[in-house]
Motif scaffolding. Structure first.
Motif, PDB file in Angstrom:
ATOM      1  N   ILE A 179       3.377 -11.252  31.867  1.00  0.00           N
ATOM      2  CA  ILE A 179       4.304 -11.591  33.003  1.00  0.00           C
ATOM      3  C   ILE A 179       3.582 -12.361  34.214  1.00  0.00           C
ATOM      4  CG2 ILE A 179       3.821  -9.725  34.297  1.00  0.00           C
ATOM      5  CD1 ILE A 179       7.571  -9.890  34.407  1.00  0.00           C
ATOM      6  N   ASP A 180       4.238 -13.810  34.462  1.00  0.00           N
ATOM      7  CA  ASP A 180       4.092 -13.883  35.558  1.00  0.00           C
ATOM      8  C   ASP A 180       4.942 -14.189  37.016  1.00  0.00           C
ATOM      9  OD1 ASP A 180       6.828 -16.131  35.787  1.00  0.00           O
ATOM     10  OD2 ASP A 180       5.508 -17.717  34.572  1.00  0.00           O
ATOM     11  N   GLU A 181       5.154 -14.655  37.767  1.00  0.00           N
ATOM     12  CA  GLU A 181       5.557 -14.473  39.311  1.00  0.00           C
ATOM     13  C   GLU A 181       6.310 -14.661  38.717  1.00  0.00           C
ATOM     14  OE1 GLU A 181       2.986 -15.161  43.222  1.00  0.00           O
ATOM     15  OE2 GLU A 181       2.360 -16.731  41.877  1.00  0.00           O
ATOM     16  N   SER A 182       7.312 -15.419  37.652  1.00  0.00           N
ATOM     17  CA  SER A 182       8.792 -15.568  37.969  1.00  0.00           C
ATOM     18  C   SER A 182       9.171 -15.106  36.937  1.00  0.00           C
ATOM     19  CB  SER A 182       9.303 -16.885  37.296  1.00  0.00           C
ATOM     20  OG  SER A 182       9.229 -17.592  35.562  1.00  0.00           O
ATOM     21  N   GLY A 183       8.794 -13.717  36.686  1.00  0.00           N
ATOM     22  CA  GLY A 183       9.339 -12.610  35.532  1.00  0.00           C
ATOM     23  C   GLY A 183       9.227 -13.529  34.414  1.00  0.00           C
ATOM     24  N   TRP A 184       8.893 -14.394  33.670  1.00  0.00           N
ATOM     25  CA  TRP A 184       9.189 -14.798  32.262  1.00  0.00           C
ATOM     26  C   TRP A 184       7.946 -14.104  31.479  1.00  0.00           C
ATOM     27  CZ3 TRP A 184       4.986 -17.119  29.514  1.00  0.00           C
ATOM     28  CH2 TRP A 184       5.504 -16.915  28.466  1.00  0.00           C
ATOM     29  N   GLN A 218       4.585  -4.544  37.117  1.00  0.00           N
ATOM     30  CA  GLN A 218       3.399  -5.914  37.418  1.00  0.00           C
ATOM     31  C   GLN A 218       3.675  -7.117  38.576  1.00  0.00           C
ATOM     32  OE1 GLN A 218       0.644  -5.475  36.141  1.00  0.00           O
ATOM     33  NE2 GLN A 218       0.402  -2.976  34.956  1.00  0.00           N
ATOM     34  N   LEU A 219       5.109  -7.151  38.275  1.00  0.00           N
ATOM     35  CA  LEU A 219       5.669  -7.886  39.345  1.00  0.00           C
ATOM     36  C   LEU A 219       5.422  -7.186  40.906  1.00  0.00           C
ATOM     37  CD1 LEU A 219       9.237  -8.722  37.404  1.00  0.00           C
ATOM     38  CD2 LEU A 219       7.672 -10.141  38.471  1.00  0.00           C
ATOM     39  N   GLU A 220       5.040  -6.105  40.898  1.00  0.00           N
ATOM     40  CA  GLU A 220       5.573  -5.524  42.725  1.00  0.00           C
ATOM     41  C   GLU A 220       3.862  -6.078  42.117  1.00  0.00           C
ATOM     42  OE1 GLU A 220       5.971  -4.112  45.848  1.00  0.00           O
ATOM     43  OE2 GLU A 220       7.739  -4.240  44.164  1.00  0.00           O
ATOM     44  N   ILE A 221       3.089  -5.761  41.476  1.00  0.00           N
ATOM     45  CA  ILE A 221       1.868  -5.715  41.838  1.00  0.00           C
ATOM     46  C   ILE A 221       1.366  -7.336  42.746  1.00  0.00           C
ATOM     47  CG2 ILE A 221      -0.487  -6.258  40.940  1.00  0.00           C
ATOM     48  CD1 ILE A 221       0.363  -3.380  39.317  1.00  0.00           C
ATOM     49  N   MET A 222       2.247  -8.047  41.597  1.00  0.00           N
ATOM     50  CA  MET A 222       1.846  -9.304  41.979  1.00  0.00           C
ATOM     51  C   MET A 222       2.587 -10.414  42.885  1.00  0.00           C
ATOM     52  SD  MET A 222       1.952 -11.671  38.481  1.00  0.00           S
ATOM     53  CE  MET A 222       3.539 -11.360  37.559  1.00  0.00           C
ATOM     54  N   ARG A 223       3.947  -9.127  43.366  1.00  0.00           N
ATOM     55  CA  ARG A 223       3.952  -9.738  44.894  1.00  0.00           C
ATOM     56  C   ARG A 223       3.008  -9.147  46.070  1.00  0.00           C
ATOM     57  NH1 ARG A 223       9.209  -8.571  42.418  1.00  0.00           N
ATOM     58  NH2 ARG A 223       9.507  -6.745  42.243  1.00  0.00           N
ATOM     59  N   SER A 267      12.221   0.878  27.007  1.00  0.00           N
ATOM     60  CA  SER A 267      12.399   0.889  28.269  1.00  0.00           C
ATOM     61  C   SER A 267      11.344   0.967  28.966  1.00  0.00           C
ATOM     62  CB  SER A 267      13.055   2.170  29.046  1.00  0.00           C
ATOM     63  OG  SER A 267      12.484   3.237  28.552  1.00  0.00           O
ATOM     64  N   TYR A 268      10.102   1.356  28.396  1.00  0.00           N
ATOM     65  CA  TYR A 268       9.037   1.440  28.692  1.00  0.00           C
ATOM     66  C   TYR A 268       8.122  -0.360  28.784  1.00  0.00           C
ATOM     67  CZ  TYR A 268       3.627   1.095  28.742  1.00  0.00           C
ATOM     68  OH  TYR A 268       2.153   0.344  29.055  1.00  0.00           O
ATOM     69  N   ILE A 269       8.860  -1.144  28.491  1.00  0.00           N
ATOM     70  CA  ILE A 269       8.669  -3.255  28.306  1.00  0.00           C
ATOM     71  C   ILE A 269       9.354  -3.389  29.738  1.00  0.00           C
ATOM     72  CG2 ILE A 269       8.883  -4.958  27.492  1.00  0.00           C
ATOM     73  CD1 ILE A 269       8.629  -3.972  24.591  1.00  0.00           C
ATOM     74  N   GLU A 270      10.609  -2.750  29.755  1.00  0.00           N
ATOM     75  CA  GLU A 270      10.929  -3.152  31.081  1.00  0.00           C
ATOM     76  C   GLU A 270       9.946  -2.394  32.220  1.00  0.00           C
ATOM     77  OE1 GLU A 270      13.126  -5.613  31.562  1.00  0.00           O
ATOM     78  OE2 GLU A 270      13.488  -5.718  29.264  1.00  0.00           O
ATOM     79  N   ASP A 327      -9.129 -28.887  44.719  1.00  0.00           N
ATOM     80  CA  ASP A 327      -8.919 -27.342  45.254  1.00  0.00           C
ATOM     81  C   ASP A 327      -8.632 -25.917  44.156  1.00  0.00           C
ATOM     82  OD1 ASP A 327      -8.468 -29.101  47.631  1.00  0.00           O
ATOM     83  OD2 ASP A 327      -6.534 -29.569  46.341  1.00  0.00           O
ATOM     84  N   MET A 328      -8.922 -24.985  45.047  1.00  0.00           N
ATOM     85  CA  MET A 328      -8.855 -23.913  44.034  1.00  0.00           C
ATOM     86  C   MET A 328      -7.842 -23.142  44.638  1.00  0.00           C
ATOM     87  SD  MET A 328      -9.427 -20.249  44.196  1.00  0.00           S
ATOM     88  CE  MET A 328     -11.074 -20.183  45.294  1.00  0.00           C
ATOM     89  N   ASP A 329      -6.961 -22.045  43.984  1.00  0.00           N
ATOM     90  CA  ASP A 329      -5.251 -21.476  44.012  1.00  0.00           C
ATOM     91  C   ASP A 329      -6.124 -20.617  43.110  1.00  0.00           C
ATOM     92  OD1 ASP A 329      -4.500 -19.624  45.350  1.00  0.00           O
ATOM     93  OD2 ASP A 329      -2.294 -21.980  45.739  1.00  0.00           O
ATOM     94  N   VAL A 330      -5.106 -19.449  43.414  1.00  0.00           N
ATOM     95  CA  VAL A 330      -4.746 -18.226  41.546  1.00  0.00           C
ATOM     96  C   VAL A 330      -3.523 -18.997  41.226  1.00  0.00           C
ATOM     97  CG1 VAL A 330      -6.314 -16.561  42.992  1.00  0.00           C
ATOM     98  CG2 VAL A 330      -4.109 -16.677  43.568  1.00  0.00           C
ATOM     99  N   VAL A 331      -3.811 -18.465  39.956  1.00  0.00           N
ATOM    100  CA  VAL A 331      -2.710 -18.524  40.064  1.00  0.00           C
ATOM    101  C   VAL A 331      -2.276 -17.136  39.548  1.00  0.00           C
ATOM    102  CG1 VAL A 331      -3.003 -18.792  37.414  1.00  0.00           C
ATOM    103  CG2 VAL A 331      -0.999 -19.456  37.172  1.00  0.00           C
ATOM    104  N   LEU A 332      -1.213 -15.843  39.865  1.00  0.00           N
ATOM    105  CA  LEU A 332      -0.860 -14.780  39.420  1.00  0.00           C
ATOM    106  C   LEU A 332      -0.021 -14.859  38.060  1.00  0.00           C
ATOM    107  CD1 LEU A 332      -0.222 -13.773  43.307  1.00  0.00           C
ATOM    108  CD2 LEU A 332      -2.626 -13.720  41.559  1.00  0.00           C
TER     109      LEU A 332
END
Length: 208
Positions: free
Chosen positions: A69-74, A98-103, A89-92, A47-52
């Motif tokens: 960063i992964d979808e969970s925020g780790w 990037q979390l918004e892009i993944m969503r 604050s730049y990293i935060e 099977d094929m899928d994506v990991v974001l």
């Protein structure tokens, strides 16, 4: 030098042939690896899928990863991240971006089904090459948390020192080439076009 992603994927599929018949789950890191993962999954009857996952970009050079960063925020931060970034604050802010892009990508990539479950499956995570390895580390960490039977990193090309960083996160690494002179992934492909969101969506639709 690979002709294109298709040739690289076919060569990886040959190396991964021992997993044929074991119904592996082949996960692509979007977007470039998605056509490759489709070829590999077909070759292995899987099977094929994506990991974001997303890289966290350096302030003055968005091509350069200071972490991922992964979808969970780790979040994974490279050891040099705080030498590159003066403002915490730049990293935060970058993590939020990037979390918004993944969503958004998850909503458009697999709108009518949840991600395929890797639990107790042989999982092969594919990218078209590794430079810093940050996004692959985040991808491996994200999938490991879902308890796969075995977790494999499969890439056509990467520096040896990057593979050494990635190795603790995977059960096995399959890499076709580890050149000493490495500037970017694209230098090892004759043809290396951008893969569009539309192409990704079309390929994922075929697996729904």
């Amino acid at each position: 030098m690979f002709r294109d992603r298709k040739e690289a994927a076919m060569l990886l599929a040959k190396q991964l042939h021992p997993y044929h018949g074991q119904h592996p789950l082949v996960l692509a890191i979007p977007r470039g690896a998605v056509p490759m993962a489709k070829i590999i999954a077909n070759a292995l009857a899987g099977d094929m899928d994506v990991v974001l996952v997303r890289k966290l970009r350096a302030p003055d050079n968005h091509e350069f990863a200071i972490g991922s960063i992964d979808e969970s925020g780790w979040t994974y931060l490279a050891e040099y991240a705080h030498q590159v970034v003066d403002d915490p604050s730049y990293i935060e802010n970058e993590k939020t971006t990037q979390l918004e892009i993944m969503r958004e990508r998850r909503n458009s990539y697999t709108p009518i089904r949840p991600p395929l479950d890797p639990q107790e499956r042989i999982v092969i995570i594919v990218d078209d090459g590794l430079a810093t390895g940050s996004t692959m580390i985040a991808a491996l960490h994200a999938v490991r948390a879902k308890h796969p039977q075995k977790l494999i990193c499969a890439v056509p090309v990467a520096p040896a020192e990057t593979l050494a960083k990635v190795a603790p996160y995977a059960d096995e690494i399959v890499c076709l080439d580890t050149p000493q002179l490495f500037y970017s992934v694209g230098q090892f492909y004759q043809s290396f076009p951008q893969v569009s969101d539309e192409e990704v969506i079309e390929l994922l639709k075929k697996d729904q």
